[in-house]
Design an enzyme around this catalytic site. Structure first.
Site, PDB file in Angstrom:
ATOM      1  N   GLU A 152      51.287   1.681 -10.982  1.00 16.45           N
ATOM      2  CA  GLU A 152      52.240   2.424 -11.806  1.00 16.45           C
ATOM      3  C   GLU A 152      52.844   3.599 -11.034  1.00 16.45           C
ATOM      4  O   GLU A 152      53.768   4.255 -11.520  1.00 16.45           O
ATOM      5  CB  GLU A 152      51.549   2.923 -13.088  1.00 16.45           C
ATOM      6  CG  GLU A 152      51.187   1.772 -14.026  1.00 16.45           C
ATOM      7  CD  GLU A 152      50.355   2.219 -15.209  1.00 16.45           C
ATOM      8  OE1 GLU A 152      50.928   2.784 -16.140  1.00 16.45           O
ATOM      9  OE2 GLU A 152      49.124   2.009 -15.186  1.00 16.45           O
ATOM     10  N   SER A 163      43.992  -5.205 -19.999  1.00 16.14           N
ATOM     11  CA  SER A 163      45.204  -5.763 -20.611  1.00 16.14           C
ATOM     12  C   SER A 163      44.872  -6.795 -21.672  1.00 16.14           C
ATOM     13  O   SER A 163      44.148  -7.751 -21.418  1.00 16.14           O
ATOM     14  CB  SER A 163      46.070  -6.457 -19.554  1.00 16.14           C
ATOM     15  OG  SER A 163      46.504  -5.558 -18.594  1.00 16.14           O
TER      16      SER A 163
END
Ligand code: HPA
Length: 278
Positions: free
Chosen positions: A89, A33
């Site tokens: 996710e 990220s």
């Protein structure tokens, strides 16, 4: 999609990529990220969106572009994941680590992973880079190991050794590169949790007692799968925030992305130096 990933499924994706690229990648990279920038430095890049590939998971997180970039970095053939797949996710552990299988089948003998992580070690400050020397498989301890299901015997053994998840030679090379560039390189144990909620103060006290120096929501399953296939691993955590053991501050995804801007050039220096030294 079936419950467990098969070799045929892995090879179908690898074949699609092979048709589109001229080089055989040796080094696989997964960028965390806010740490995506390195993928833009790849020379002669061929960019393959995950959505072009059959049955391939797509990353949905802000700060993750969602494509492979194949080309050269420091003269070495690389395949870079610009954006990783996280378990939180909603994908299975097998799907989460499918990209590592694919990159391995394409010929990559090593995996370089980077991630954004919370600093559990009290000496760490946001903006630090930590060389991962070992990992705490907290997801695996609670029953989430990416190697569960039928073993892929063509790739690795049923019960793979995990005594050296991170390659000692690569660690030494990273230390040398950091010293040469006058970069402070922290070191320690990365604890992998599933997320997506950040840790409570009690979680963090537990992690500190367990010997964790940094905590994040990725990397551990990827490195297990890489080691299963005999790949050598290098891991770097960008410390984006300090563990908040007393609950006095909040952790946000925005600060993780923001810290990435300071951390990216440091990680890039180390990764480039290690590639040159291979
Ligand atoms: N915890 C878990 N994952 C993270 C953190 C954190 O504090 N910071 C960045 N990724």
């Amino acid at each position: 999609m079936q419950k467990f990933i098969t070799l045929a499924q892995i090879d179908e994706i690898a074949d699609q990529i092979r048709k589109r690229v001229a080089v055989q990648p040796q080094i696989a990279m997964i960028l965390g990220s806010g740490l995506n920038g390195l993928a833009d430095s790849v020379q002669n890049p061929v960019r393959i969106p995950y959505s072009d590939l059959p049955n391939f998971p797509v990353s949905t997180v802000q700060g993750h572009a969602g494509r492979f970039v194949v080309g050269e970095l420091e003269g070495k053939p690389v395949i870079v994941m610009q954006g990783r797949i996280h378990y939180y996710e909603g994908y299975s552990m097998g799907e989460t680590t499918l990209p590592v299988r694919v990159m391995h089948r394409l010929g990559a003998h090593s995996l370089f992973v980077t991630n954004a992580a919370g600093g559990v070690n009290e000496n760490f400050v946001p903006g630090d880079v930590m060389l991962i020397t070992d990992q705490l498989n907290l997801m695996g301890m609670s029953g989430l190991n990416p190697l569960m299901g039928p073993n892929l015997d063509e790739i690795g053994p049923r019960f793979p050794d995990m005594s050296q998840p991170y390659d000692r030679e690569y660690c030494n090379l990273a230390r040398k590169v950091a010293a040469e560039n006058k970069l402070t390189l922290r070191e320690g144990v990365y604890a992998g949790l599933s997320g997506p909620s950040f840790e409570s103060p009690a979680d963090l006290r537990f992690l500190r007692l367990a010997g964790a120096d940094a905590v994040g929501m990725s990397t551990v399953p990827e490195v297990i799968v890489a080691r299963h296939g005999g790949m050598r691993a290098l891991g770097l955590s960008g410390i984006s925030n300090k563990a908040n053991l007393d609950g006095s501050t909040v952790t946000t995804h925005e600060e993780v992305i923001e810290a990435g801007r300071v951390i990216t050039p440091k990680i890039e220096t180390i990764v480039r130096g290690v590639l040159r030294g291979l």
